[in-house]
Enzyme design. Sequence first.
Site, PDB file in Angstrom:
ATOM      1  N   ASN A   6       0.872  -1.173   0.000  1.00 48.33           N
ATOM      2  CA  ASN A   6       0.000   0.000   0.000  1.00 48.33           C
ATOM      3  C   ASN A   6       0.911   1.225   0.000  1.00 48.33           C
ATOM      4  OD1 ASN A   6      -1.778   2.063   0.482  1.00 48.33           O
ATOM      5  ND2 ASN A   6      -2.392   1.374   2.538  1.00 48.33           N
ATOM      6  N   LYS A   8       0.122   4.268  -0.279  1.00 49.63           N
ATOM      7  CA  LYS A   8      -0.503   5.475   0.278  1.00 49.63           C
ATOM      8  C   LYS A   8      -0.237   6.650  -0.672  1.00 49.63           C
ATOM      9  CE  LYS A   8      -0.053   3.248   4.706  1.00 49.63           C
ATOM     10  NZ  LYS A   8       0.150   3.316   6.147  1.00 49.63           N
ATOM     11  N   HIS A  90      -9.342   1.102   5.490  1.00 51.20           N
ATOM     12  CA  HIS A  90      -8.048   1.394   6.107  1.00 51.20           C
ATOM     13  C   HIS A  90      -8.244   2.436   7.209  1.00 51.20           C
ATOM     14  CE1 HIS A  90      -3.899   2.542   6.686  1.00 51.20           C
ATOM     15  NE2 HIS A  90      -3.546   1.455   6.005  1.00 51.20           N
ATOM     16  N   GLU A  92      -6.548   4.882   8.057  1.00 48.84           N
ATOM     17  CA  GLU A  92      -6.268   6.263   7.641  1.00 48.84           C
ATOM     18  C   GLU A  92      -7.466   6.873   6.923  1.00 48.84           C
ATOM     19  OE1 GLU A  92      -2.558   5.562   5.604  1.00 48.84           O
ATOM     20  OE2 GLU A  92      -1.627   5.049   7.524  1.00 48.84           O
ATOM     21  N   GLU A 162      -4.760  -4.638  10.880  1.00 51.30           N
ATOM     22  CA  GLU A 162      -3.738  -3.600  11.008  1.00 51.30           C
ATOM     23  C   GLU A 162      -3.943  -2.835  12.311  1.00 51.30           C
ATOM     24  OE1 GLU A 162      -2.013  -2.499   6.901  1.00 51.30           O
ATOM     25  OE2 GLU A 162      -3.719  -1.200   7.275  1.00 51.30           O
ATOM     26  N   GLY A 168       3.086   2.539  10.550  1.00 56.82           N
ATOM     27  CA  GLY A 168       4.034   3.631  10.302  1.00 56.82           C
ATOM     28  C   GLY A 168       4.776   4.093  11.542  1.00 56.82           C
ATOM     29  N   SER A 208       4.042  -1.890  10.208  1.00 52.98           N
ATOM     30  CA  SER A 208       5.508  -1.969  10.330  1.00 52.98           C
ATOM     31  C   SER A 208       6.049  -3.361  10.047  1.00 52.98           C
ATOM     32  CB  SER A 208       5.968  -1.461  11.698  1.00 52.98           C
ATOM     33  OG  SER A 208       5.568  -0.115  11.872  1.00 52.98           O
TER      34      SER A 208
HETATM   35  P1  13P Z   1       3.422   0.473   7.512  1.00 54.75           P
HETATM   36  O1  13P Z   1       3.891  -0.837   6.936  1.00 54.75           O
HETATM   37  O2  13P Z   1       4.170   1.657   6.946  1.00 54.75           O
HETATM   38  O3  13P Z   1       3.368   0.450   8.995  1.00 54.75           O
HETATM   39  O4  13P Z   1       1.919   0.687   7.003  1.00 54.75           O
HETATM   40  C1  13P Z   1       1.015  -0.361   7.155  1.00 54.75           C
HETATM   41  C2  13P Z   1      -0.228  -0.018   6.434  1.00 54.75           C
HETATM   42  O5  13P Z   1      -0.944   0.881   6.822  1.00 54.75           O
HETATM   43  C3  13P Z   1      -0.539  -0.756   5.210  1.00 54.75           C
HETATM   44  O6  13P Z   1      -1.826  -0.515   4.779  1.00 54.75           O
END
Ligand code: 13P
Length: 257
Positions: A6, A8, A90, A92, A162, A168, A208
């Site tokens: 992903n 983003k 997600h 976010e 997640e 992140g 992560s």
């Molecule tokens: P990270 O791997 O950067 O922690 O992000 C995970 C994520 O949100 C994947 O959708």
Amino acid sequence: MLVAGNWKSNKSFNEAQEFAHAFARFPKAPLGVEVMVAPPAPYLAALGTKGVPFLLGAQNVSSTGPGAQTGEFTADMLSGCGVTDVIVGHSERRDGHGDDDDRVAEKVNRVLDAGLRVVFCCGESLHDRQSDVHFDKVLRQLESGVLHLSAEVMSRVVVAYEPIWAIGTGLTATALQAQEMHAAIRQWLSEAYDTDIAKRIPLLYGGSCKPSNADELFACQDVDGGLIGGASLDPESFQALVEAAGRAVMNREKPKA
Ligand code: 13P
């Protein structure tokens, strides 16, 4: 195993193309490993037309059909661009862009109606975990997002767990934390549908996940791959995750001593 990137809101269009070229030079994904990348939406049509060495995912989709919806893009439009998978729910988008449970459920329906596969995200906040309501939180998200689906379309559902506190942040769920949540999700699916369906639905871990911890996470019985943010941006580290998934497949196939 499914290894999904992903991206983003990262990468210029040139960088996205360079990634695809670099990735195409690696050996094909090991047997039993699927690879998907979800780049920013403006790049999907061009990447889909050119052909890329991975399944093409979208990070978002409209909860409505075609019509007067300025700025929205429908699941059918994504399908027409060569997209096979759509990430929905997600954190976010749930936290920052108004994707509440109802809208997430509508998006799930739109994706499945268009014949695409949905990567349904769920996960708890740090506060949820510290308050010991993390299982309830995740299972409630599943209940509102997928429980209404027929058994038939569940073959096109992937669940990505997640934990928000691990996204992140460099903090990763331990293998034990990931496994126990995945086992709870599998159990919920087998009660909501049946054990066969529950067994077949890929359960991805995200938060992560990177080459240094992937072997341990992918070795968990109920972890069927990863949804990868930061570590999917670099072709080498993403490839290392694909190889880690390949090792996990091999180890699963080994007869038990
Ligand atoms: P990270 O791997 O950067 O922690 O992000 C995970 C994520 O949100 C994947 O959708």
